[in-house]
Structures are given as C-alpha cells and as structure tokens.
Design an enzyme around this catalytic site. Structure first.
Site, short mmCIF file in Angstrom:
data_model
loop_
_atom_site.label_atom_id
_atom_site.label_comp_id
_atom_site.label_asym_id
_atom_site.label_seq_id
_atom_site.Cartn_x
_atom_site.Cartn_y
_atom_site.Cartn_z
N ARG A 18 0.87 -1.14 0.12
CA ARG A 18 0.06 0.08 -0.17
C ARG A 18 0.72 1.23 0.02
O ARG A 18 1.83 1.34 0.67
CB ARG A 18 -0.90 0.06 1.27
CG ARG A 18 -2.06 -0.92 1.21
CD ARG A 18 -3.05 -0.59 0.10
NE ARG A 18 -4.25 -1.52 0.02
CZ ARG A 18 -4.33 -2.37 -0.85
NH1 ARG A 18 -3.29 -2.71 -1.72
NH2 ARG A 18 -5.59 -3.18 -0.71
N HIS A 66 -1.11 0.31 -9.96
CA HIS A 66 -1.84 -0.52 -9.24
C HIS A 66 -2.24 -1.85 -9.86
O HIS A 66 -3.48 -2.27 -10.00
CB HIS A 66 -3.05 -0.17 -8.25
CG HIS A 66 -3.14 -0.82 -7.05
ND1 HIS A 66 -3.62 -0.27 -5.77
CD2 HIS A 66 -3.08 -1.89 -6.74
CE1 HIS A 66 -3.72 -1.03 -4.87
NE2 HIS A 66 -3.51 -2.23 -5.42
N GLU A 109 -3.54 7.29 -4.27
CA GLU A 109 -3.96 6.98 -5.52
C GLU A 109 -5.52 7.15 -5.84
O GLU A 109 -6.25 7.01 -4.87
CB GLU A 109 -3.44 5.49 -5.94
CG GLU A 109 -4.28 4.33 -5.05
CD GLU A 109 -3.54 3.20 -5.26
OE1 GLU A 109 -4.29 2.22 -5.55
OE2 GLU A 109 -2.18 2.88 -5.15
#
Length: 362
Positions: free
Chosen positions: A262, A309, A291
């Site tokens: 993360r 991601h 993000e």
C-alpha cells in the site's frame, strides 16, 4: 423460518455463476449504483433488513466510501459478516466492526434494536503469486532501467542515453513483511542469486520460510543492510508512513525500493526527498499514498518504474479473489464463520460471536 440474505455491493466480473449459486442457502440482493447517502438511506428505511453477510468489492468504495465507524453504525442490525475482496483491507475500519454491540444490551433478534459484532474477511492467499510476480518485475526493471530502454527504442533512438544497469546477484534483498506475498516473492527472488533477509514483528516458522531468508529483528539494522528493499506489509494506522524520513535515512546509500503493498506505508514526500538526495537510487511502485493521484516529484523523474496498481490485475487472480469472497460468504451463512478472517479479529471469535447468538439461523 426466514432465509438469511447476502448483499453484494459492487460488481462481480468473473464468478457470477458461483455467486448466483448461493441462492441455494440465502436470498441475494445487489447494490451496483448509488451514493453513500443513498445507501445509508436504504439501510435506515429497512430495505436491507435481514442481511447477514455483505460482499463488498474494492471498487464499491466509489459507492459507499470507506466502511468507517459511521457507515458501520448504519448497517442493518442483522449484519454479522463483511466479506471484502482484497488482501489489503484498509478501506474497512476493523475496530468498530469488532466492537459493534459491545456496550449494548443482551442480543436481540434482527427485528430488535440491539447491534451485534461483525466479522470481517479478506482474500490474502488468492493474491500472493500475482503480486509477487509484479514485485519481481518492478525490481528487475528498476535495476536495469528497462522502461527507459523501451521508450528510447520506440522514439527511434535505439538505446538513447540509457545508463548501465545493475545485476541482482550477490546483493542483499530485504523483504519488509514475510507474509504470504513476501514468502512468494522470496521464492521468486532466490534463483537470481540474491542474499535474502526479512523484517517482521517476529520471525516466521521455518515451514513458512522455504528460502531460509535471515530474520533481522532490529529495523535499523535491517534497513542498513539492504541493497534492495521490497515492501509487503499491510496498511494500518500503525504502519502508515512506516518508512518516513527517519527510516529512509537509516537505509544503505543507493538503496532500491519496490512497493506493491500500500502506498501510504511510505511517506511519499520523504521518498521524493531521498531520491533527490541520492539516498535512494531507484524506485519501482505499483501503489501510491493518495492513488490515483501521484506525487509530482515521482512523475517528474524518468528513472522510476511506475505502474497503476496492477499487482492482481490478471484474469486468473481476479477470479480467485472473487471465488474466495464467495467461499467466505457461504461459510458465513452456513457455518457462522468466515474462512479468511482479518488478523485483528483472530482470538476474539467467541467475544464477537456471543453478541449475535439471538440472530437468525446461519
């Protein structure tokens, strides 16, 4: 006797048949659109009374927002399980789920007013291989600056001004978080001839460390020994900015950092400073602190490998994740327990379950 209800928030892309098959044990309801306000209004109106288990997709946060204390307090009293699609579950506040009903009167049936504790599950094992593969790819691309080589070639400039890269052989690779993904990553890294070390809260059993990676208990010693660092730890309030300015200063000069966990585990502003000073020589990222927004200091550099991601973005892994969530829902309804409960609730099963004894048959 009234049948339990399972509620899906979001869209299933690869296991719709398996979700539909849950109709043999529960009535199925579905939320695909709306806003946090409209969903809460529906909860308050009684539209979803009787829901025992909720399947929430990662993207459903666009509808409901975070499953924070406020949203948890608005859930129907019947809800006992929230089954999340994702290994990371930072979209859900676990404490209010665990504590719900803790200070309420004795449990009452669903039609009553008492709240009951909520178990939360996630999908850890389903994501291990795909995420580890992306981490290896980011590490090698960063070492060799492969993305810059491709960009030069496509621009008709052959190698362009591509600098010499680095080999991984005989370098120290640190694994920050030796869970399922960290272990899968270590297995993939070993054939490249790297010396593996790891840092955890405590050492893992030998059976969970097939590569024999060496455990380093002290974080400063660990960081100072690594030529390369790959991050595989969950995001919690305790791990937010786990690597900040102080910790980055402890790293070996010229360290390469890869993050597929993360984004907020790293203080991005501190990371940009460390890149500008040369303390960190290269970075490969698949996740970001805010993000989809990315720190301008990262975007401005051509020597970084940045992905949007996509660690679990494969057909096979997305299906495995959906199947595991459905298995959690089925187990919740049939057995009154989930298969892959979040770490924070382990050891508290009896306490949480005791507040739901008067709920409908599961």
């Amino acid at each position: 006797m009234t049948r339990p209800i399972a509620l899906l928030i979001g869209i299933i892309d690869h296991a719709q048949k398996e979700w539909d098959a849950l109709n043999d044990i529960a009535d199925l309801k579905h939320i695909t659109t709306g806003t946090r306000e409209s969903v809460i209004a529906d909860f308050k109106s009684g539209k979803y009374d009787g829901v025992v288990a909720i399947y929430r997709t990662f993207d459903s946060a666009k509808i409901t927002g975070r499953f924070d204390a406020d949203l948890v307090s608005q859930l129907p009293n019947s809800v006992r399980f929230v089954c999340h699609n994702g290994a990371g579950y930072d979209q859900i506040d676990i404490e209010p789920c665990t504590a719900r009903g803790k200070h309420s009167p004795a449990p009452a049936p669903v039609s009553g007013s008492s709240e009951i504790g909520i178990f939360v599950s996630h999908t850890p094992s389903a994501v291990n291989n795909a995420t580890a593969n992306i981490a290896i790819m980011l590490l090698l691309m960063t070492l060799r600056q492969a993305h810059r080589a491709e960009a030069s070639l496509r621009a008709g400039n052959w190698r362009g001004d591509l600098p010499l890269g680095h080999d991984p052989d005989n370098k120290v690779l640190g694994i920050l978080g030796m869970g399922g993904i960290g272990t899968a990553f270590s297995v993939r890294a070993q054939p490249f001839g790297m010396n593996l070390v790891y840092h955890n809260r405590k050492p893992v059993p030998d059976a969970a460390n097939p590569t024999g990676a060496r455990y380093i208990a002290d974080l400063g010693t660990f960081l100072g020994s690594c030529d390369m660092l790959s991050i595989h730890m969950p995001l919690t309030e305790k791990t937010r900015h786990f690597l900040g300015k102080k910790e980055l200063a402890l790293c070996k000069d010229g360290v390469v950092i890869v993050n597929t966990a993360r984004g907020a585990v790293i203080d991005e502003a501190a990371l940009v400073e460390a890149l500008e000073s040369g303390k960190v020589s290269g970075v490969g990222l698949d996740v970001y602190e805010d993000e989809p927004a990315i720190h301008k200091g990262l975007l401005a550099r051509e020597d970084l490998v940045l992905l949007p991601h996509i660690g679990t973005w494969t057909i096979e892994t997305q299906r495995k994740m959906e199947i595991l969530v459905i298995e959690n829902v089925r187990s919740a309804v049939e057995k009154g327990k989930v298969v892959t409960m979040v770490f924070e609730q382990k050891g508290k099963e009896e306490e949480i379950a005791a507040r739901g004894k008067a709920s409908p048959r599961l």
